[in-house]
Design a protein around this motif. Structure first.
Motif, PDB file in Angstrom:
ATOM      1  N   THR A 141      20.744 -54.549 -21.176  1.00 34.22           N
ATOM      2  CA  THR A 141      21.752 -53.687 -20.958  1.00 34.22           C
ATOM      3  C   THR A 141      23.054 -53.894 -21.705  1.00 34.22           C
ATOM      4  N   GLY A 142      23.536 -52.980 -22.287  1.00 32.31           N
ATOM      5  CA  GLY A 142      24.633 -52.905 -23.103  1.00 32.31           C
ATOM      6  C   GLY A 142      24.883 -53.422 -24.196  1.00 32.31           C
ATOM      7  N   LYS A 143      23.739 -54.095 -24.920  1.00 28.18           N
ATOM      8  CA  LYS A 143      23.491 -54.602 -26.196  1.00 28.18           C
ATOM      9  C   LYS A 143      22.938 -53.410 -27.161  1.00 28.18           C
ATOM     10  N   VAL A 144      23.132 -53.507 -28.294  1.00 32.68           N
ATOM     11  CA  VAL A 144      22.765 -52.709 -29.150  1.00 32.68           C
ATOM     12  C   VAL A 144      21.217 -53.071 -30.035  1.00 32.68           C
ATOM     13  N   LEU A 145      20.565 -52.212 -30.139  1.00 29.16           N
ATOM     14  CA  LEU A 145      19.247 -52.151 -30.541  1.00 29.16           C
ATOM     15  C   LEU A 145      19.407 -52.780 -31.971  1.00 29.16           C
TER      16      LEU A 145
END
Length: 271
Positions: A66-70
């Motif tokens: 959550t909150g991280k970029v793919l």
């Protein structure tokens, strides 16, 4: 009469046909109003739901925290675009069938006839079902789950971010780009001061420590914001910009991509 309205009718038809997990009298009545196509369309939609679950299980996808970029991988991006491109002809058929339905039944629908609305709902399920089935086949060919396809869509074709309401203060994190930009301005302002020959040793040491501290902090914030991932994604998207632009179609995603994921019917057109 709007073709998106016709397609949107299919969303609620399941509620007319299924109550408590089984067909009831209302369902049989609705099915008759659809010329016997309602129950068949619903059964097909349930088959597609099982296919979605099967593909998600067979080709599991681990989304970022959550909150991280793919982070995009070129091989998966190419597989994504291949599945999307292969489905565009089926989407074109969906558009043409929808327009033909509107031409043939537009007057009856405009009259508000309940029977006409139910027939449109059944046609909507049938038409969208064929296009969704095509997408699932193309995902299977690329060994890709609907979940991964949906997450990649969010990166490749991000939805516009709504502007905040007037008078509502923005809540930002330290790693937000605007905050990092301010720190970079502070960092840039230090170098000219260090070049001053009149600068005392104590003050010079203090400025050098300040500069080193800012550089370290900015690096930490950039990592936290996913800037390195975003920059890598941007470079990859630029490399494939022509294919991405050619396959762009917001309505395609509204009607075919979003419904493949839990809660994915949000945003579909409503009557």
């Amino acid at each position: 009469m709007n073709k998106k309205w016709i397609l949107g009718l299919g969303l609620g038809v399941g509620g007319l046909l299924v109550v408590g997990g089984g067909l009831v009298a209302t369902g049989y009545w609705a099915d008759r109003q659809m010329d016997g196509a309602g129950v068949a369309a619903l059964m097909q939609s349930q088959d597609r739901a099982r296919k979605i679950a099967e593909l998600n299980a067979r080709y599991p996808f681990q989304p970022p925290a959550t909150g991280k970029v793919l982070k995009l991988e070129e091989a998966r991006l190419e597989a994504y675009l291949a599945a999307r491109e292969a489905t565009l002809p089926a989407y074109a058929v969906l558009q043409e069938e929808t327009l033909e339905f509107v031409r043939e039944h537009g007057n009856a629908l405009s009259s508000g006839s309940r029977r006409a609305q139910l027939r449109a709902a059944g046609a909507s399920l049938r038409m969208m079902g064929k296009a969704q089935a095509s997408l699932l086949l193309n995902l299977e060919a690329q060994r890709m789950s609907p979940q991964e396809f949906g997450r990649l869509t969010a990166v490749v074709y991000p939805e516009p971010v709504a502007a905040p309401d007037a008078g509502v203060p923005n809540v930002s994190q330290a790693s937000d780009p605007a905050n990092i930009a301010l720190l970079e301005e502070q960092l840039a302002a230090i170098s000219p001061r260090l070049e001053d020959p009149k600068l005392g040793e104590a003050e010079r040491l203090q400025l050098e420590q300040r500069r080193a501290g800012l550089r370290k902090y900015i690096t930490q914030l950039e990592l936290a914001s996913g800037k390195d991932v975003k920059d890598a994604n941007a470079a990859l998207l630029k490399k494939h910009a022509a294919r991405i632009a050619k396959a762009a179609n917001p309505t395609f995603d509204t009607l075919l991509t979003k419904p493949l994921n839990p809660g994915g019917t949000a945003g579909l057109p409503t009557p």
